[in-house]
Design a protein around this motif. Structure first.
Motif, PDB file in Angstrom:
ATOM      1  N   THR A  67       0.780  -1.308  -0.060  1.00 27.45           N
ATOM      2  CA  THR A  67      -0.011   0.198  -0.037  1.00 27.45           C
ATOM      3  C   THR A  67       1.124   1.288   0.207  1.00 27.45           C
ATOM      4  O   THR A  67       1.761   1.305   0.388  1.00 27.45           O
ATOM      5  CB  THR A  67      -1.056   0.223   1.289  1.00 27.45           C
ATOM      6  OG1 THR A  67      -1.712   1.372   1.232  1.00 27.45           O
ATOM      7  CG2 THR A  67      -0.328  -0.055   2.708  1.00 27.45           C
ATOM      8  N   PHE A  80      -8.391  -3.645   1.463  1.00 26.27           N
ATOM      9  CA  PHE A  80      -7.546  -4.178   2.775  1.00 26.27           C
ATOM     10  C   PHE A  80      -8.416  -4.933   3.516  1.00 26.27           C
ATOM     11  O   PHE A  80      -7.900  -6.034   4.127  1.00 26.27           O
ATOM     12  CB  PHE A  80      -7.031  -3.274   3.555  1.00 26.27           C
ATOM     13  CG  PHE A  80      -6.036  -2.197   2.933  1.00 26.27           C
ATOM     14  CD1 PHE A  80      -5.400  -2.566   1.772  1.00 26.27           C
ATOM     15  CD2 PHE A  80      -5.656  -1.065   3.274  1.00 26.27           C
ATOM     16  CE1 PHE A  80      -4.581  -1.695   1.077  1.00 26.27           C
ATOM     17  CE2 PHE A  80      -4.785  -0.114   2.663  1.00 26.27           C
ATOM     18  CZ  PHE A  80      -4.230  -0.335   1.228  1.00 26.27           C
ATOM     19  N   HIS A 123       2.839   1.986  10.780  1.00 24.49           N
ATOM     20  CA  HIS A 123       1.834   0.917  10.590  1.00 24.49           C
ATOM     21  C   HIS A 123       1.956  -0.337   9.655  1.00 24.49           C
ATOM     22  O   HIS A 123       1.621  -1.252  10.098  1.00 24.49           O
ATOM     23  CB  HIS A 123       0.491   1.585  10.455  1.00 24.49           C
ATOM     24  CG  HIS A 123      -0.965   0.861  10.594  1.00 24.49           C
ATOM     25  ND1 HIS A 123      -1.499   0.646  11.930  1.00 24.49           N
ATOM     26  CD2 HIS A 123      -1.397  -0.075   9.539  1.00 24.49           C
ATOM     27  CE1 HIS A 123      -2.462  -0.061  11.385  1.00 24.49           C
ATOM     28  NE2 HIS A 123      -2.534  -0.470  10.252  1.00 24.49           N
ATOM     29  N   TRP A 124       2.477   0.187   8.517  1.00 23.75           N
ATOM     30  CA  TRP A 124       2.669  -0.778   7.473  1.00 23.75           C
ATOM     31  C   TRP A 124       3.948  -1.594   7.646  1.00 23.75           C
ATOM     32  O   TRP A 124       4.450  -2.050   6.536  1.00 23.75           O
ATOM     33  CB  TRP A 124       2.249  -0.277   6.167  1.00 23.75           C
ATOM     34  CG  TRP A 124       0.784   0.316   5.961  1.00 23.75           C
ATOM     35  CD1 TRP A 124       0.791   1.493   5.781  1.00 23.75           C
ATOM     36  CD2 TRP A 124      -0.369  -0.476   6.188  1.00 23.75           C
ATOM     37  NE1 TRP A 124      -0.789   1.645   5.509  1.00 23.75           N
ATOM     38  CE2 TRP A 124      -1.498   0.466   6.037  1.00 23.75           C
ATOM     39  CE3 TRP A 124      -0.703  -1.727   6.447  1.00 23.75           C
ATOM     40  CZ2 TRP A 124      -2.715   0.176   6.083  1.00 23.75           C
ATOM     41  CZ3 TRP A 124      -2.011  -2.206   6.496  1.00 23.75           C
ATOM     42  CH2 TRP A 124      -2.912  -1.235   6.212  1.00 23.75           C
ATOM     43  N   PRO A 133      -6.419   1.862   7.079  1.00 26.89           N
ATOM     44  CA  PRO A 133      -6.588   0.290   7.285  1.00 26.89           C
ATOM     45  C   PRO A 133      -7.943  -0.045   6.907  1.00 26.89           C
ATOM     46  O   PRO A 133      -8.158  -1.406   6.583  1.00 26.89           O
ATOM     47  CB  PRO A 133      -5.990   0.125   8.686  1.00 26.89           C
ATOM     48  CG  PRO A 133      -5.154   1.412   8.890  1.00 26.89           C
ATOM     49  CD  PRO A 133      -5.619   2.491   8.103  1.00 26.89           C
ATOM     50  N   VAL A 185       1.152  -4.428   3.284  1.00 30.30           N
ATOM     51  CA  VAL A 185       2.463  -4.135   3.845  1.00 30.30           C
ATOM     52  C   VAL A 185       2.826  -2.794   3.162  1.00 30.30           C
ATOM     53  O   VAL A 185       1.999  -2.394   1.964  1.00 30.30           O
ATOM     54  CB  VAL A 185       3.863  -4.641   3.868  1.00 30.30           C
ATOM     55  CG1 VAL A 185       3.653  -6.049   4.648  1.00 30.30           C
ATOM     56  CG2 VAL A 185       4.293  -5.126   2.584  1.00 30.30           C
ATOM     57  N   GLY A 186       3.603  -1.781   3.600  1.00 33.94           N
ATOM     58  CA  GLY A 186       4.118  -0.515   2.786  1.00 33.94           C
ATOM     59  C   GLY A 186       5.272  -0.718   2.107  1.00 33.94           C
ATOM     60  O   GLY A 186       5.871  -1.520   2.263  1.00 33.94           O
TER      61      GLY A 186
END
Length: 476
Positions: free
Chosen positions: A79, A90, A179-180, A85, A101-102
């Motif tokens: 992402t 997602f 976060h990711w 989220p 994941v980022g």
């Protein structure tokens, strides 16, 4: 797969969410490693189609106009940072047991066995400046480095240059990116401060703080925290770090053992010295910090702490701070007109940033307003009331600031410009000049986002600077 590192990307079906800079970088990198990549984006503009055509030429599939449906057979979703989220894509991925994941997580997994360590920085405000200061210090020490992450070149592109291209990275990380990024393990990391921000994305202050705190997970040498912000120290206490990793504080006051601070105008280190109970090492003078506003001195101390954790000598800290030039629109002095200083802090897009800016001057005519993003202004105004000569309000949510001024600074004259057009900035500067007296500072620190009137905070700052220049021309 969870947070386990991927060893082979060949034949993986990866969906990349978003056609932004980080999304395009991730798509190209993963396709180059042999993955089958599909990019999805809800946009359908000519600009989107132009980007899509370039990716298609590189063998990457692109689906425009629908960002809610997970392509069949997806093994992993990558992402862009801003996607919430709760995004339907997602939710569908979670139901299918597919990880999201980022780009930072992908960059971390792509590192080789001898990759350069990461010195990581997050916080509600000051991230970019501190990261750039750190990079300047590392360069002054003769190290090959780059400021990456939430700024500069996409972090995946830098990592793919190879393990021997850099000695160390200065990495700015947003709460979204953290976060990711479940696998991230920095050499050392800092949380500069914590204040309510992006709560619409995270859902709560607790969730926001928890994502910021992820930066400390697995730290090897130092977890750097802000002595004046207890929440940052609490995150250190909760972190699961490597054995021997130390908590290092920074303070604008006299430092205790294992802290960096200020003594008689000198930035000093009582953390990375022999016998820190008794000794302190001079690093730089306050005058070496540009600009020497209190919150920027705090930024410099945090950068110095991370550099010292990496073994950088004191002279390089001083030289790096002297060499550093802040980006535009961060407490930038535009001009003096009729003995009044005009300061552009358009980057102060939330109340926490504006609070730091307002604390830097004694007598202020404040230009504020824009999109509040759910913020309240009572604490900000109450804390700054004694410093305010006057206030000029613009933008969609200016009424919230006006009401806070009425409650906490009723004696301060307020000009409420009932305008959200871009020409309002020129009128605001003229009204501020009328309220100001010689020796005052006209401070444009909006405490709000800019998108109600301007494309971004840079355009807002440019409009302010242009209005000040016009004012100077007419006052000659």
């Amino acid at each position: 797969m969870g947070s386990q590192e991927v060893t082979s990307w060949t034949d993986m079906n990866i969906t990349v969410a978003g056609l932004g800079v980080s999304g395009v970088s991730a798509a190209r990198a993963l396709a180059g490693l042999g993955a089958s990549v599909t990019v999805v984006d809800g946009g359908d503009s000519p600009a989107h189609h132009e980007k899509a055509a370039l990716l298609t030429e590189a063998g990457i599939s692109v689906q425009l106009g629908d960002s809610t449906t997970l392509p069949e057979g997806t093994d992993l979703v990558v992402t862009s940072p801003g996607w919430k989220p709760s995004s339907p894509l997602f939710v569908e991925a979670a139901a299918a047991g597919v990880d999201v994941v980022g780009d930072v997580e992908i960059a971390w997994r792509l590192r080789g066995p001898d990759a350069a360590p990461w010195l990581a920085i997050t916080g509600t405000n000051g991230k970019t400046t501190t990261t750039q200061m750190l990079a300047s210090i590392l360069e002054a020490a003769g190290l090959r480095t780059a400021a990456v992450g939430n700024i500069g070149t996409p972090i995946i592109d830098v990592v793919l240059q190879g393990d021997d291209a850099y000695d160390v990275f200065a990495v700015e990380l947003s709460s979204y990116q953290l976060h990711w990024a479940p696998s991230l393990r920095a050499h050392s990391a800092a949380v500069l401060n914590l204040a309510p921000d992006h709560l619409d994305w995270h859902g709560s202050m607790e969730a926001y703080a928890a994502d910021k705190g992820r930066i400390y997970a697995g730290n090897q040498v130092a977890c750097v925290y802000n002595v004046a912000d207890k929440a940052t120290e609490n995150l250190v206490r909760e972190a699961d770090v490597e054995e021997g990793c130390r908590a290092i504080g920074f303070t604008l006051g006299t430092p205790g053992p294992s802290e960096l601070g200020v003594v008689d105008g000198i930035l000093v280190d009582r953390a990375f010295v022999d016998d820190r109970q008794k000794n302190a090492q001079e690093l730089a003078e306050i005058s070496d910090v540009n600009p020497p506003a209190p919150h920027n001195i705090a930024n410099a101390l945090a950068a110095a702490a991370l550099a010292r954790a990496f073994g950088v000598e004191p002279a390089a800290v001083r030289d790096g701070l002297r060499n550093f030039t802040p980006d535009a629109h961060r407490i930038a002095h535009v001009a003096d007109v009729d003995e009044v200083a005009y300061i552009d802090d358009s980057k102060a897009t939330n109340t926490h940033a504006a609070q730091a800016s307002l604390a830097s001057y004694e007598s202020i005519v404040w230009i504020a307003g824009g999109l509040a993003k759910g913020a309240t202004f009572d604490e900000l105004v109450a804390g700054a009331a004694k410093r305010l000569r006057g206030a000029v309000l613009i933008g969609a949510d200016r009424g919230l600031i006006r009401e806070a001024l009425e409650r906490h600074a009723p004696e301060v004259p307020v000009v409420d410009l009932d305008r959200t057009d871009t020409g309002a900035m020129s009128a605001a500067v003229q009204e501020a000049a009328r309220l100001a007296r010689p020796g005052d500072t006209v401070l444009m620190a909006p405490a709000c986002a800019s998108m109600d009137m301007f494309t971004n905070y840079n355009k807002r700052g440019e409009a302010f600077a242009e209005a000040v220049r016009e004012l100077g021309a007419t006052s000659v």
